[in-house]
Every structure is written in C-alpha cells, then in structure tokens.
Design an enzyme around this catalytic site. Structure first.
Site, PDB file in Angstrom:
ATOM      1  N   HIS A   9     -34.346  43.990 -36.023  1.00  0.00           N
ATOM      2  CA  HIS A   9     -34.727  43.504 -37.353  1.00  0.00           C
ATOM      3  C   HIS A   9     -34.399  42.017 -37.527  1.00  0.00           C
ATOM      4  O   HIS A   9     -33.515  41.468 -36.865  1.00  0.00           O
ATOM      5  CB  HIS A   9     -34.004  44.311 -38.436  1.00  0.00           C
ATOM      6  CG  HIS A   9     -32.507  44.158 -38.388  1.00  0.00           C
ATOM      7  ND1 HIS A   9     -31.844  43.071 -38.919  1.00  0.00           N
ATOM      8  CD2 HIS A   9     -31.549  44.942 -37.840  1.00  0.00           C
ATOM      9  CE1 HIS A   9     -30.553  43.201 -38.723  1.00  0.00           C
ATOM     10  NE2 HIS A   9     -30.337  44.330 -38.060  1.00  0.00           N
ATOM     11  N   ASN A  15     -25.720  39.485 -41.820  1.00  0.00           N
ATOM     12  CA  ASN A  15     -25.677  38.701 -40.581  1.00  0.00           C
ATOM     13  C   ASN A  15     -25.332  37.259 -40.919  1.00  0.00           C
ATOM     14  O   ASN A  15     -24.489  36.628 -40.273  1.00  0.00           O
ATOM     15  CB  ASN A  15     -27.034  38.706 -39.868  1.00  0.00           C
ATOM     16  CG  ASN A  15     -27.406  40.036 -39.252  1.00  0.00           C
ATOM     17  OD1 ASN A  15     -28.593  40.360 -39.188  1.00  0.00           O
ATOM     18  ND2 ASN A  15     -26.448  40.803 -38.778  1.00  0.00           N
ATOM     19  N   ARG A  60     -33.395  47.006 -43.768  1.00  0.00           N
ATOM     20  CA  ARG A  60     -33.629  45.747 -43.062  1.00  0.00           C
ATOM     21  C   ARG A  60     -34.571  45.946 -41.880  1.00  0.00           C
ATOM     22  O   ARG A  60     -35.345  45.058 -41.538  1.00  0.00           O
ATOM     23  CB  ARG A  60     -32.315  45.109 -42.621  1.00  0.00           C
ATOM     24  CG  ARG A  60     -31.414  45.942 -41.717  1.00  0.00           C
ATOM     25  CD  ARG A  60     -30.050  45.268 -41.607  1.00  0.00           C
ATOM     26  NE  ARG A  60     -29.126  45.901 -40.671  1.00  0.00           N
ATOM     27  CZ  ARG A  60     -28.305  46.897 -40.969  1.00  0.00           C
ATOM     28  NH1 ARG A  60     -28.310  47.429 -42.185  1.00  0.00           N
ATOM     29  NH2 ARG A  60     -27.462  47.368 -40.050  1.00  0.00           N
ATOM     30  N   GLU A  87     -28.224  51.444 -36.815  1.00  0.00           N
ATOM     31  CA  GLU A  87     -27.222  50.630 -36.143  1.00  0.00           C
ATOM     32  C   GLU A  87     -25.973  51.465 -35.841  1.00  0.00           C
ATOM     33  O   GLU A  87     -25.747  52.525 -36.448  1.00  0.00           O
ATOM     34  CB  GLU A  87     -26.871  49.431 -37.032  1.00  0.00           C
ATOM     35  CG  GLU A  87     -25.780  48.491 -36.517  1.00  0.00           C
ATOM     36  CD  GLU A  87     -26.121  47.857 -35.179  1.00  0.00           C
ATOM     37  OE1 GLU A  87     -26.143  48.601 -34.169  1.00  0.00           O
ATOM     38  OE2 GLU A  87     -26.337  46.636 -35.128  1.00  0.00           O
ATOM     39  N   ARG A  88     -25.189  51.004 -34.910  1.00  0.00           N
ATOM     40  CA  ARG A  88     -23.863  51.600 -34.679  1.00  0.00           C
ATOM     41  C   ARG A  88     -23.082  51.569 -35.987  1.00  0.00           C
ATOM     42  O   ARG A  88     -23.104  50.581 -36.721  1.00  0.00           O
ATOM     43  CB  ARG A  88     -23.151  50.768 -33.614  1.00  0.00           C
ATOM     44  CG  ARG A  88     -21.689  51.140 -33.399  1.00  0.00           C
ATOM     45  CD  ARG A  88     -21.040  50.125 -32.473  1.00  0.00           C
ATOM     46  NE  ARG A  88     -19.617  50.324 -32.401  1.00  0.00           N
ATOM     47  CZ  ARG A  88     -18.763  49.462 -31.840  1.00  0.00           C
ATOM     48  NH1 ARG A  88     -19.227  48.346 -31.313  1.00  0.00           N
ATOM     49  NH2 ARG A  88     -17.477  49.722 -31.808  1.00  0.00           N
ATOM     50  N   LYS A  98     -16.067  39.208 -40.497  1.00  0.00           N
ATOM     51  CA  LYS A  98     -15.596  39.284 -39.116  1.00  0.00           C
ATOM     52  C   LYS A  98     -14.477  38.287 -38.841  1.00  0.00           C
ATOM     53  O   LYS A  98     -13.515  38.603 -38.127  1.00  0.00           O
ATOM     54  CB  LYS A  98     -16.768  39.056 -38.163  1.00  0.00           C
ATOM     55  CG  LYS A  98     -17.805  40.160 -38.215  1.00  0.00           C
ATOM     56  CD  LYS A  98     -19.017  39.861 -37.362  1.00  0.00           C
ATOM     57  CE  LYS A  98     -20.084  40.943 -37.508  1.00  0.00           C
ATOM     58  NZ  LYS A  98     -21.312  40.631 -36.744  1.00  0.00           N
ATOM     59  N   ARG A 115     -17.225  44.817 -28.674  1.00  0.00           N
ATOM     60  CA  ARG A 115     -17.941  44.702 -27.406  1.00  0.00           C
ATOM     61  C   ARG A 115     -17.617  45.768 -26.369  1.00  0.00           C
ATOM     62  O   ARG A 115     -18.345  45.890 -25.385  1.00  0.00           O
ATOM     63  CB  ARG A 115     -17.668  43.325 -26.777  1.00  0.00           C
ATOM     64  CG  ARG A 115     -18.006  42.140 -27.671  1.00  0.00           C
ATOM     65  CD  ARG A 115     -19.431  42.186 -28.186  1.00  0.00           C
ATOM     66  NE  ARG A 115     -20.434  42.104 -27.118  1.00  0.00           N
ATOM     67  CZ  ARG A 115     -21.745  42.076 -27.322  1.00  0.00           C
ATOM     68  NH1 ARG A 115     -22.208  42.155 -28.554  1.00  0.00           N
ATOM     69  NH2 ARG A 115     -22.585  41.976 -26.324  1.00  0.00           N
ATOM     70  N   HIS A 182     -32.009  48.144 -34.306  1.00  0.00           N
ATOM     71  CA  HIS A 182     -30.816  47.319 -34.479  1.00  0.00           C
ATOM     72  C   HIS A 182     -30.236  46.937 -33.124  1.00  0.00           C
ATOM     73  O   HIS A 182     -30.566  47.536 -32.099  1.00  0.00           O
ATOM     74  CB  HIS A 182     -29.793  48.090 -35.316  1.00  0.00           C
ATOM     75  CG  HIS A 182     -30.378  48.589 -36.602  1.00  0.00           C
ATOM     76  ND1 HIS A 182     -30.287  47.890 -37.779  1.00  0.00           N
ATOM     77  CD2 HIS A 182     -31.108  49.711 -36.871  1.00  0.00           C
ATOM     78  CE1 HIS A 182     -30.933  48.555 -38.728  1.00  0.00           C
ATOM     79  NE2 HIS A 182     -31.430  49.668 -38.195  1.00  0.00           N
ATOM     80  N   GLY A 183     -29.343  45.956 -33.149  1.00  0.00           N
ATOM     81  CA  GLY A 183     -28.803  45.443 -31.902  1.00  0.00           C
ATOM     82  C   GLY A 183     -28.249  46.517 -30.996  1.00  0.00           C
ATOM     83  O   GLY A 183     -28.556  46.563 -29.798  1.00  0.00           O
ATOM     84  N   ASN A 184     -27.447  47.425 -31.547  1.00  0.00           N
ATOM     85  CA  ASN A 184     -26.785  48.418 -30.697  1.00  0.00           C
ATOM     86  C   ASN A 184     -27.654  49.614 -30.368  1.00  0.00           C
ATOM     87  O   ASN A 184     -27.594  50.139 -29.253  1.00  0.00           O
ATOM     88  CB  ASN A 184     -25.476  48.858 -31.354  1.00  0.00           C
ATOM     89  CG  ASN A 184     -24.407  47.791 -31.244  1.00  0.00           C
ATOM     90  OD1 ASN A 184     -24.010  47.413 -30.152  1.00  0.00           O
ATOM     91  ND2 ASN A 184     -23.958  47.271 -32.388  1.00  0.00           N
TER      92      ASN A 184
END
Length: 232
Positions: A9, A15, A60, A87-88, A98, A115, A182-184
C-alpha cells in the site's frame, strides 16, 4: 506464463509519523495517495493488466487498490478481501512512536522485535480495546485465530493458507493476479515464491506503492522472472 503483481500500500499517515501500525486502520497520506495513482499509471503504461485482485481488510490497502484500479482503467476487476493478508500484528507496540520506543527499550531490542523472524513483540491483553476481536470487520473470524501480536513467522503462517487456497487457485485457472497488502504479508509471499531462508528474509524490504511483478511458469507457478515496474 502467469503474472502475479504484488503492491505494498501507499504511504500511510502513521508511516509518515514513524508509528507502529500493524492492524490499526489508518488513512493513506497525501503522498501515499499519489503513490497509488502512480502505481496504477505505471501498469497502464507498461500494458500490464490483472484479471482479479486480492486485498487485506485494512483500508490503507483497500484505498490503494481502488486508486490503482482507477488509474489503470481496471475498476471493473473483481476484488476479494481477506484478513489473512493483513499486516503483521505488532501487539502492544501498535500506536507507539518507533523512536520513542527505542529510547525506552533500547534500539537493539526494538530491532529484534522489528526484524527478527521468530521473536514476537509484547502481546496485547485480550481485553485491550486495540484487540481485533472488538472490531466488527473480524466478527466472522474465531477469536482463537485473531492475533494479539505476531512475529514475522506467525504472520506468514496465517498468510500462506490463503495463498494456497485462493490466490494460487486463480493463477492456476489462467488469471493474472494483483495482491495489494503490506510489507510483512508480502514478504511472506515472496519468501514462499523464492525460497528465501528464515535469516535472509530480514534483509528484504518492499517499497510502498511500487508494483513488483513475478512472471510464473504456467504449470509449476515457480518464478521465471521478476521486476519492479518503472514509475517514471
């Protein structure tokens, strides 16, 4: 040859603000909206279409899909939503900045949470108002299947059954498929496609709003080529 197009997305407002998002439903940022537009335009320019789209339950991703489809002139394509593409789930970290979290727990600990493959973040309490069991969109999902926090390994374990049961089925039927997630969750699909090791998957970063195309063998659905679509 079949095409599988993966798109993370567009940039979300969290973000932009450097906040752990996970399953929290947040809007696209103005830049994220433009990323989604450019992703659709790039597919149109490259003459890369899709016959069906899969997307997570998070707006999103849904908004990215709809903006992309309009830009690509493919608004009519069928779409299918699944919570398994979410997403995770970042557990008790969701909603926290963060940088502030790194100052509180140490950068090394936060790096491990973010990570590592199989280390989960601190879990939500089941009665925490951030628990997905309190959201109507998950009312059809058994509480036992809804996470209170996930490692990447746990997230991938709930993504892959949907890949096997639904996405691969469409590819095998001859469709070119778009997945907006999503990223994960997308890292999980790429890990499966390319056989990436548990240790090496930590190094894979998928940019927001840029289509990643896998060209797959018709019979085996093994990748024979992959590339990012040029956004220029």
């Amino acid at each position: 040859m079949r095409r599988l197009i993966l798109v993370r997305h567009g940039q979300s407002v969290w973000n932009l603000e450097n906040i752990f998002t996970g399953w929290t439903d947040v809007e696209l940022s103005p830049n994220g909206i433009r990323e989604a537009e450019r992703a659709g335009e790039s597919l149109l320019t490259a003459q890369i279409g899709f016959d069906v789209a899969f997307v997570s339950y998070l707006k999103r991703a849904i908004d990215t899909l709809h903006i992309m489809a309009k830009s690509a002139k493919l608004e009519w394509v069928d779409e299918f939503k699944s919570w398994r593409l979410n997403e995770r789930h970042y557990g008790a970290l969701q909603g926290l900045n963060k940088s502030d979290t790194a100052r509180k727990y140490g950068e090394d600990q936060v790096r491990i949470w973010r990570r590592s493959f199989d280390v989960a973040p601190p879990m939500l309490n089941p009665d925490d108002p951030r628990s997905p069991r309190f959201e109507p969109k998950y009312s059809g999902v058994p509480d036992s299947e809804l996470p209170l926090g996930e490692s990447l390994k746990m997230a991938i374990e709930r993504v892959l059954p949907y890949w096997e049961s639904d996405i691969k089925l469409r590819l095998k039927s001859g469709a070119d498929v778009l997945v907006v997630a999503h990223g994960n969750s997308l890292r999980g699909l790429v890990k499966e496609l390319e056989g990436i090791s548990d240790s090496d998957i930590a190094n894979l970063e998928i940019p927001t709003g840029r289509p990643l195309v896998f060209e797959l063998d018709d019979k085996t659905l093994k990748p024979i080529n992959k590339f990012y679509v040029n956004l220029d």
